[in-house]
Design a protein around this motif. Sequence first.
Motif, mmCIF file in Angstrom:
data_model
loop_
_atom_site.group_PDB
_atom_site.id
_atom_site.type_symbol
_atom_site.label_atom_id
_atom_site.label_comp_id
_atom_site.label_asym_id
_atom_site.label_seq_id
_atom_site.Cartn_x
_atom_site.Cartn_y
_atom_site.Cartn_z
ATOM 1 N N ASP A 12 0.802 -1.217 0.000
ATOM 2 C CA ASP A 12 0.000 0.000 0.000
ATOM 3 C C ASP A 12 0.837 1.270 0.000
ATOM 4 O O ASP A 12 0.311 2.347 -0.311
ATOM 5 N N ILE A 13 2.107 1.172 0.371
ATOM 6 C CA ILE A 13 2.937 2.375 0.471
ATOM 7 C C ILE A 13 4.096 2.372 -0.506
ATOM 8 O O ILE A 13 4.800 3.377 -0.631
ATOM 9 N N ALA A 14 4.298 1.274 -1.221
ATOM 10 C CA ALA A 14 5.413 1.193 -2.161
ATOM 11 C C ALA A 14 4.990 0.373 -3.370
ATOM 12 O O ALA A 14 4.089 -0.469 -3.296
ATOM 13 N N SER A 15 5.635 0.626 -4.484
ATOM 14 C CA SER A 15 5.376 -0.117 -5.712
ATOM 15 C C SER A 15 6.665 -0.742 -6.202
ATOM 16 O O SER A 15 7.763 -0.272 -5.890
ATOM 17 N N PRO A 81 -1.063 -1.820 -17.816
ATOM 18 C CA PRO A 81 -0.678 -2.305 -16.488
ATOM 19 C C PRO A 81 0.594 -3.134 -16.531
ATOM 20 O O PRO A 81 0.995 -3.654 -17.582
ATOM 21 N N SER A 82 1.222 -3.234 -15.384
ATOM 22 C CA SER A 82 2.419 -4.066 -15.283
ATOM 23 C C SER A 82 2.050 -5.532 -15.456
ATOM 24 O O SER A 82 0.972 -5.972 -15.038
ATOM 25 N N ASN A 171 16.914 -8.827 -8.433
ATOM 26 C CA ASN A 171 16.481 -8.326 -7.133
ATOM 27 C C ASN A 171 15.154 -7.591 -7.291
ATOM 28 O O ASN A 171 14.657 -7.379 -8.404
ATOM 29 N N LEU A 172 14.594 -7.210 -6.158
ATOM 30 C CA LEU A 172 13.359 -6.440 -6.114
ATOM 31 C C LEU A 172 13.689 -5.036 -5.637
ATOM 32 O O LEU A 172 14.453 -4.866 -4.676
ATOM 33 N N VAL A 173 13.113 -4.034 -6.298
ATOM 34 C CA VAL A 173 13.319 -2.647 -5.906
ATOM 35 C C VAL A 173 11.954 -2.046 -5.585
ATOM 36 O O VAL A 173 11.110 -1.892 -6.475
ATOM 37 N N PHE A 174 11.755 -1.713 -4.295
ATOM 38 C CA PHE A 174 10.519 -1.067 -3.864
ATOM 39 C C PHE A 174 10.705 0.445 -3.928
ATOM 40 O O PHE A 174 11.708 0.979 -3.427
ATOM 41 N N VAL A 212 14.104 0.925 -1.762
ATOM 42 C CA VAL A 212 14.581 -0.161 -0.902
ATOM 43 C C VAL A 212 14.873 -1.344 -1.806
ATOM 44 O O VAL A 212 13.983 -1.823 -2.527
ATOM 45 N N VAL A 213 16.122 -1.809 -1.807
ATOM 46 C CA VAL A 213 16.560 -2.895 -2.682
ATOM 47 C C VAL A 213 16.551 -4.204 -1.898
ATOM 48 O O VAL A 213 17.104 -4.277 -0.791
#
Length: 352
Positions: A12-15, A81-82, A171-174, A212-213
């Motif tokens: 809800d606060i990051a994508s 959309p993604s 990796n995931l990047v928020f 955030v990684v």
Amino acid sequence: MAASATSSRIKDIASLQSGRENQLIGYGLVVGLQGSGDSLRSSPFTDQSMRAMLQNLGISTQGGQSAAKNVAAVMVTANLPSFASPGSRIDVSVSSLGDATSLRGGTLVMTSLTGADGQIYAVAQGSVIVSGFNAQGAAASVTEGVTTAGRVPGGAIIERELPSKFKDSVNLVFQLRNPDFSTSVRIADAVNAFARRTFGDAIAEARDSQEVVVQKPRTADLTRLMADLENLIVMTDSPAKVVINERTGTIVIGADVRVSKVAVSYGTLTVQVTESPQVVQPEAFSYGETAIQPQTDIQAQKTGGKIAVIEGPDLKTLVAGLNNIGVKPDGIISILQAIKSAGALQAELVLQ
């Protein structure tokens, strides 16, 4: 912990950086309008587009000039959309480009939607839904809402998928929707606490106030990892802000806004000027002329002038102090601007 901190899920606060939307755009025609389309003389591009479309359909347009007003040139926009896959549908927005007065009842004909790279990603077609309406007669007209823009729900079919693959990510990047260092660090801490319990090591790092990684563990499935991380609960924080929209009189005060002790006096001066000209008639059988004698009435009225002491250790006290002065929102806007100039408003003042 700040008083305004609230519990929120990471989703809800990051994508996800690789999961962002992409914008699409296209140019098309809306047909079937009831005489509310473009006038072809004022919008020559509509006539050219209509002729080109008919020629592509094998219909000759040589000869006379068309005077139809049931066609309108429009710009068609949509968000891809993604992780969208070919065959799925998305909504599109349709906006008039010429001098059409209404798109109500029209149908968008096949329109290609392209991305920033020039590639076609979707094709749109369907009935245009317009929420506004207009009605006019010989001497009056009524318009409610916007009649030159509408939507086609599910009107576009995706034809091409984005080249990137989620599973290929290392990796995931928020990315935080509202950048904040405190919230960014709390996200990293929450992810690392989960990773230590599950994988035995920390995997997240707060790069700055927005990113955030998260490194992908060697044994983890990226989709399952994302499903677990996006539901972690984080205490969010936000800076103290006062947002003011002077056009609409809207005031939004954040929970962390503080005001040092100040005395405020607010008063308004109203000046009313009334013109009441008098017609002066000459005596009967005289050589006088009818004249107009000006008469002006001026009234000045001063209201307000009440002095109140405002101190806001919390949001409730601040709002109560502003309401005690008994002014309208436009007056409160002026007061907040003056308090900020005096250095007593401990928050960022955002004017829109």
